[in-house]
Scaffold this motif. Sequence first.
Motif, PDB file in Angstrom:
ATOM      1  N   THR A 199       0.839  -1.197   0.000  1.00 33.19           N
ATOM      2  CA  THR A 199       0.000   0.000   0.000  1.00 33.19           C
ATOM      3  C   THR A 199       0.876   1.250   0.000  1.00 33.19           C
ATOM      4  N   GLY A 200       1.911   1.250   0.820  1.00 37.16           N
ATOM      5  CA  GLY A 200       2.835   2.380   0.870  1.00 37.16           C
ATOM      6  C   GLY A 200       3.522   2.610  -0.466  1.00 37.16           C
ATOM      7  N   GLU A 201       3.907   1.525  -1.115  1.00 39.78           N
ATOM      8  CA  GLU A 201       4.545   1.640  -2.429  1.00 39.78           C
ATOM      9  C   GLU A 201       3.572   2.196  -3.466  1.00 39.78           C
ATOM     10  N   LEU A 202       2.323   1.751  -3.412  1.00 38.75           N
ATOM     11  CA  LEU A 202       1.318   2.245  -4.354  1.00 38.75           C
ATOM     12  C   LEU A 202       1.029   3.729  -4.126  1.00 38.75           C
ATOM     13  N   ILE A 203       0.953   4.134  -2.872  1.00 43.81           N
ATOM     14  CA  ILE A 203       0.725   5.547  -2.553  1.00 43.81           C
ATOM     15  C   ILE A 203       1.904   6.378  -3.040  1.00 43.81           C
ATOM     16  N   ALA A 204       3.128   5.922  -2.770  1.00 40.80           N
ATOM     17  CA  ALA A 204       4.325   6.648  -3.212  1.00 40.80           C
ATOM     18  C   ALA A 204       4.358   6.767  -4.732  1.00 40.80           C
ATOM     19  N   SER A 205       3.970   5.707  -5.415  1.00 40.27           N
ATOM     20  CA  SER A 205       3.939   5.734  -6.876  1.00 40.27           C
ATOM     21  C   SER A 205       2.908   6.739  -7.387  1.00 40.27           C
ATOM     22  N   ALA A 206       1.743   6.769  -6.769  1.00 44.03           N
ATOM     23  CA  ALA A 206       0.697   7.708  -7.177  1.00 44.03           C
ATOM     24  C   ALA A 206       1.136   9.155  -6.934  1.00 44.03           C
ATOM     25  N   ILE A 207       1.782   9.394  -5.802  1.00 46.34           N
ATOM     26  CA  ILE A 207       2.279  10.739  -5.497  1.00 46.34           C
ATOM     27  C   ILE A 207       3.347  11.148  -6.503  1.00 46.34           C
ATOM     28  N   ALA A 208       4.229  10.217  -6.847  1.00 47.56           N
ATOM     29  CA  ALA A 208       5.273  10.509  -7.838  1.00 47.56           C
ATOM     30  C   ALA A 208       4.662  10.812  -9.205  1.00 47.56           C
ATOM     31  N   SER A 209       3.624  10.083  -9.576  1.00 49.11           N
ATOM     32  CA  SER A 209       2.953  10.343 -10.850  1.00 49.11           C
ATOM     33  C   SER A 209       2.340  11.737 -10.869  1.00 49.11           C
ATOM     34  N   GLN A 210       1.734  12.129  -9.755  1.00 49.72           N
ATOM     35  CA  GLN A 210       1.159  13.468  -9.663  1.00 49.72           C
ATOM     36  C   GLN A 210       2.250  14.533  -9.792  1.00 49.72           C
ATOM     37  N   LYS A 211       3.381  14.273  -9.147  1.00 45.35           N
ATOM     38  CA  LYS A 211       4.493  15.228  -9.186  1.00 45.35           C
ATOM     39  C   LYS A 211       5.018  15.391 -10.613  1.00 45.35           C
ATOM     40  N   ILE A 212       5.092  14.288 -11.351  1.00 47.64           N
ATOM     41  CA  ILE A 212       5.527  14.344 -12.749  1.00 47.64           C
ATOM     42  C   ILE A 212       4.587  15.228 -13.559  1.00 47.64           C
ATOM     43  N   GLU A 213       3.305  15.187 -13.219  1.00 43.37           N
ATOM     44  CA  GLU A 213       2.307  15.997 -13.914  1.00 43.37           C
ATOM     45  C   GLU A 213       2.303  17.449 -13.437  1.00 43.37           C
ATOM     46  N   GLY A 214       3.158  17.775 -12.472  1.00 42.81           N
ATOM     47  CA  GLY A 214       3.241  19.144 -11.986  1.00 42.81           C
ATOM     48  C   GLY A 214       2.322  19.449 -10.825  1.00 42.81           C
ATOM     49  N   LEU A 215       1.767  18.413 -10.206  1.00 44.75           N
ATOM     50  CA  LEU A 215       0.870  18.593  -9.065  1.00 44.75           C
ATOM     51  C   LEU A 215       1.571  18.151  -7.791  1.00 44.75           C
ATOM     52  N   GLU A 216       1.320  18.857  -6.708  1.00 49.88           N
ATOM     53  CA  GLU A 216       1.951  18.530  -5.437  1.00 49.88           C
ATOM     54  C   GLU A 216       0.878  18.404  -4.364  1.00 49.88           C
ATOM     55  N   LEU A 217       0.956  17.355  -3.564  1.00 50.61           N
ATOM     56  CA  LEU A 217       0.012  17.199  -2.454  1.00 50.61           C
ATOM     57  C   LEU A 217       0.362  18.173  -1.353  1.00 50.61           C
ATOM     58  N   ASP A 218      -0.664  18.732  -0.721  1.00 52.09           N
ATOM     59  CA  ASP A 218      -0.396  19.598   0.420  1.00 52.09           C
ATOM     60  C   ASP A 218      -0.115  18.744   1.661  1.00 52.09           C
ATOM     61  N   ALA A 219       0.337  19.381   2.709  1.00 48.94           N
ATOM     62  CA  ALA A 219       0.728  18.667   3.931  1.00 48.94           C
ATOM     63  C   ALA A 219      -0.436  17.901   4.539  1.00 48.94           C
ATOM     64  N   GLN A 220      -1.624  18.469   4.480  1.00 42.03           N
ATOM     65  CA  GLN A 220      -2.793  17.809   5.066  1.00 42.03           C
ATOM     66  C   GLN A 220      -3.142  16.532   4.295  1.00 42.03           C
ATOM     67  N   ALA A 221      -3.060  16.572   2.963  1.00 42.14           N
ATOM     68  CA  ALA A 221      -3.331  15.382   2.162  1.00 42.14           C
ATOM     69  C   ALA A 221      -2.282  14.307   2.420  1.00 42.14           C
ATOM     70  N   ARG A 222      -1.019  14.718   2.533  1.00 37.78           N
ATOM     71  CA  ARG A 222       0.045  13.753   2.845  1.00 37.78           C
ATOM     72  C   ARG A 222      -0.219  13.079   4.190  1.00 37.78           C
ATOM     73  N   ALA A 223      -0.670  13.862   5.167  1.00 39.02           N
ATOM     74  CA  ALA A 223      -0.975  13.307   6.487  1.00 39.02           C
ATOM     75  C   ALA A 223      -2.149  12.327   6.396  1.00 39.02           C
TER      76      ALA A 223
END
Length: 73
Positions: free
Chosen positions: A19-43
């Motif tokens: 699950t952690g790997e899948l979440i990290a992968s999804a976050i990385a994909s968003q970052k590639i697209e120029g989107l960044e999660l805010d601190a609250q979403a990361r929490a």
Amino acid sequence: MQTKSSSLAQPSTSPRALTGELIASAIASQKIEGLELDAQARADFAAFETGQVSLSDLRTRLVTRYSKAVSTL
């Protein structure tokens, strides 16, 4: 001849680690697209990863938060 199922790699990690790997992968994909999660979403995602909240609760948190953000634009 190998069967299709026997040629597939079997996951060697726990469901929580996967699950952690899948979440990290999804976050990385968003970052590639120029989107960044805010601190609250990361929490929120961290709480889901550790089992503190269910997937349903995570979805509710995110939809509620971002629906409010969009409605104020």
